[in-house]
Design a protein around this motif. Structure first.
Motif, PDB file in Angstrom:
ATOM      1  N   MET A   7       2.844   6.345  -0.076  1.00  0.00           N
ATOM      2  CA  MET A   7       1.422   6.107  -0.387  1.00  0.00           C
ATOM      3  C   MET A   7       0.833   5.092   0.614  1.00  0.00           C
ATOM      4  O   MET A   7       1.549   4.259   1.143  1.00  0.00           O
ATOM      5  N   THR A   8      -0.428   5.185   0.867  1.00  0.00           N
ATOM      6  CA  THR A   8      -1.108   4.320   1.825  1.00  0.00           C
ATOM      7  C   THR A   8      -2.179   3.502   1.133  1.00  0.00           C
ATOM      8  O   THR A   8      -2.960   4.022   0.340  1.00  0.00           O
ATOM      9  N   GLU A   9      -2.177   2.221   1.420  1.00  0.00           N
ATOM     10  CA  GLU A   9      -3.249   1.343   0.942  1.00  0.00           C
ATOM     11  C   GLU A   9      -3.997   0.795   2.148  1.00  0.00           C
ATOM     12  O   GLU A   9      -3.386   0.461   3.161  1.00  0.00           O
ATOM     13  N   THR A  10      -5.297   0.695   2.058  1.00  0.00           N
ATOM     14  CA  THR A  10      -6.071   0.189   3.195  1.00  0.00           C
ATOM     15  C   THR A  10      -7.124  -0.803   2.737  1.00  0.00           C
ATOM     16  O   THR A  10      -7.590  -0.779   1.607  1.00  0.00           O
ATOM     17  N   LEU A  16      -6.570  -9.481   3.053  1.00  0.00           N
ATOM     18  CA  LEU A  16      -5.109  -9.603   3.020  1.00  0.00           C
ATOM     19  C   LEU A  16      -4.618  -9.836   1.592  1.00  0.00           C
ATOM     20  O   LEU A  16      -3.615  -9.259   1.171  1.00  0.00           O
ATOM     21  N   ASP A  17      -5.330 -10.677   0.856  1.00  0.00           N
ATOM     22  CA  ASP A  17      -4.945 -10.920  -0.549  1.00  0.00           C
ATOM     23  C   ASP A  17      -4.907  -9.600  -1.315  1.00  0.00           C
ATOM     24  O   ASP A  17      -3.942  -9.308  -2.041  1.00  0.00           O
ATOM     25  N   ASP A  28      -1.393  -7.739  -2.455  1.00  0.00           N
ATOM     26  CA  ASP A  28      -1.201  -7.639  -3.901  1.00  0.00           C
ATOM     27  C   ASP A  28      -0.871  -6.203  -4.304  1.00  0.00           C
ATOM     28  O   ASP A  28      -0.002  -5.966  -5.145  1.00  0.00           O
ATOM     29  N   ARG A  29      -1.536  -5.253  -3.680  1.00  0.00           N
ATOM     30  CA  ARG A  29      -1.290  -3.848  -4.026  1.00  0.00           C
ATOM     31  C   ARG A  29       0.007  -3.345  -3.411  1.00  0.00           C
ATOM     32  O   ARG A  29       0.698  -2.511  -3.992  1.00  0.00           O
TER      33      ARG A  29
END
Lengths: 143, 112
Positions: A1-4, A26-27, A31-32
């Motif tokens: 999975m990708t978080e952006t 960044l926080d 966190d994710r």
């Protein structure tokens, strides 16, 4: 999975708001991603040092300088991709830590030491691109 | 975001308790505060960094500047109570050899 996460700023002012936005992004990303705490610390250090370098050197005093940052969290790595239309990075001199009691000149050296890869290029339209990659040793899968 | 600095005195030593970010934005504030203290003759200093959640290269430069300022006037600056990121930043830059971190303010005061 990708978080952006994405941050964009026109540094018509001092650009300091950009740094606040970078930290906030960044926080949220870290966190994710649930990256190992220490990996997140190193990644943050690199991203913030490059962001500060852009404000000071690429965009400092340049009217309508635009900076963007795309942060990406993948299963096994963290990415930071900067783009700006400011001054080019001067020369290809190697980046290294200054003498211990030097009061400056540590920023990019800290960044390089905090990530696995750091790349810079400038295209023909005058856009600078910095790419930072930190591989996740702990391999915490992103949910 | 600025850094919050509170100054107290104990055993003739000025203790600078910092909280927040010590970075490009706030480094000069720290630098000027130390310079002012040294100028007042208060050149034995402990920087309590327990409340500092982030330090960057500018913040490190401010610590070095403070150390030099204190030493040039015959004094000393010590740092104490480092959090994880501050400790890693010091180790990454080998500045822990120049600015030896103390566990807490009491340890930093010992022998200063």
């Amino acid at each position: 999975m990708t978080e952006t996460e994405r941050v964009e700023e026109s540094t018509s002012g001092s650009g300091l708001e950009f740094l606040d936005e970078v930290h906030a992004a960044l926080d949220r990303l870290l966190d994710r991603c649930r990256a190992d705490e220490e990996e997140g610390v190193y990644f943050r250090m690199a991203v913030v040092e490059v962001a500060t370098n852009l404000i000071d050197h690429a965009c400092g005093g340049v009217p309508d300088c635009h900076v963007s940052l795309q942060l990406t969290g993948l299963d096994r790595s963290l990415w930071a991709e900067f783009e700006d239309n400011g001054r080019p990075r001067p020369g290809d001199r190697p980046v290294k830590l200054p003498e211990a009691e030097a009061e400056g000149g540590r920023g990019l050296a800290m960044a390089i030491q905090s990530v696995d890869e750091m790349h810079y290029c400038r295209d023909q339209k005058g856009v600078n691109r910095w790419t930072l990659i930190r591989r996740l040793r702990g391999h915490q899968p992103i949910e | 975001m600025s850094v919050n600095l509170e100054i107290k005195e104990r055993d003739g030593v000025a203790i600078i308790s910092a909280s927040g970010r010590l970075d490009r934005v706030s480094a000069s504030q720290f630098r000027h505060r130390v310079s002012a203290l040294v100028g007042e003759g208060r050149n034995r200093l402990v920087a309590d960094l327990g409340g500092v959640d982030y330090i960057d290269s500018s913040g490190l430069a401010a610590l070095i500047s403070g150390l030099k300022s204190a030493r040039e006037s015959g004094g000393e600056l010590r740092i104490a109570a480092l959090g994880k990121q501050v400790r890693l930043a010091l180790e990454l830059t080998s500045l822990d050899r120049v600015l030896r971190p103390y566990e807490g303010v009491d340890a930093a005061l010992d022998g200063l």
